[in-house]
Write an enzyme that holds these catalytic residues in place. Sequence first.
Site, short mmCIF file in Angstrom:
data_model
loop_
_atom_site.label_atom_id
_atom_site.label_comp_id
_atom_site.label_asym_id
_atom_site.label_seq_id
_atom_site.Cartn_x
_atom_site.Cartn_y
_atom_site.Cartn_z
N ARG A 152 0.84 -1.20 0.00
CA ARG A 152 0.00 0.00 0.00
C ARG A 152 0.87 1.25 0.00
O ARG A 152 1.86 1.32 0.70
CB ARG A 152 -0.92 0.02 1.22
CG ARG A 152 -1.82 -1.18 1.27
CD ARG A 152 -2.79 -1.05 2.42
NE ARG A 152 -3.49 -2.28 2.67
CZ ARG A 152 -4.48 -2.75 1.94
NH1 ARG A 152 -4.88 -2.10 0.89
NH2 ARG A 152 -5.06 -3.87 2.25
N HIS B 240 -11.23 -2.50 -6.21
CA HIS B 240 -10.45 -2.83 -7.40
C HIS B 240 -11.25 -3.83 -8.23
O HIS B 240 -11.38 -4.99 -7.85
CB HIS B 240 -9.11 -3.45 -7.01
CG HIS B 240 -8.20 -2.49 -6.34
ND1 HIS B 240 -8.22 -2.27 -4.99
CD2 HIS B 240 -7.25 -1.68 -6.86
CE1 HIS B 240 -7.32 -1.36 -4.69
NE2 HIS B 240 -6.72 -0.98 -5.80
N CYS C 99 -3.00 -1.79 -8.29
CA CYS C 99 -3.45 -1.08 -9.48
C CYS C 99 -4.04 0.29 -9.14
O CYS C 99 -4.81 0.43 -8.21
CB CYS C 99 -4.48 -1.91 -10.23
SG CYS C 99 -5.04 -1.11 -11.75
N ASN D 165 -17.44 -4.39 -1.56
CA ASN D 165 -16.03 -4.54 -1.87
C ASN D 165 -15.55 -5.94 -1.52
O ASN D 165 -14.95 -6.63 -2.35
CB ASN D 165 -15.22 -3.47 -1.11
CG ASN D 165 -13.73 -3.61 -1.29
OD1 ASN D 165 -13.14 -4.59 -0.86
ND2 ASN D 165 -13.12 -2.62 -1.90
#
EC number: 3.1.-.-
Length: 163
Positions: A61, A98, A105, A119
């Site tokens: 991250r 994502h 990404c 999510n």
Amino acid sequence: MALTNAQILAVIDSWEETVGQFPVITHHVPLGGGLQGTLHCYEIPLAAPYGVGFAKNGPTRWQYKRTINQVVHRWGSHTVPFLLEPDNINGKTCTASHLCHNTRCHNPLHLCWESLDDNKGRNWCPGPNGGCVHAVVCLRQGPLYGPGATVAGPQQRGSHFVV
């Protein structure tokens, strides 16, 4: 200190300029229904911070760092395009998802803003050619999809997720 709309837009503009500097990585991935496809992700390298203004925040991250009025604000770089969106939907905390299931990404076309339940549910998704039922369709099959998986995915109970 609350940011003005002009300051928020300046952060978004800066992020959009920077995201184009990430290397484009091509992945061959399962799309569901036995089909394979190709995705193009903008990835931040893991070995070292990428360019001026990036700080490492864990092994996979990164956060974008920008100074506004001499105050350093750290923005979760995945959430920057959604700064003008509400913090919650129907009382549920929101996060950047994502659609490609690649946590490194930063391709804006691979991100969407939704509840944390939605999510997490993407991990069990059969993919776009396997019957994805998400409002914003997944770009690939979820990493936890397999025999016995449910499209509904988990629900949050406290700080844990259960199916």
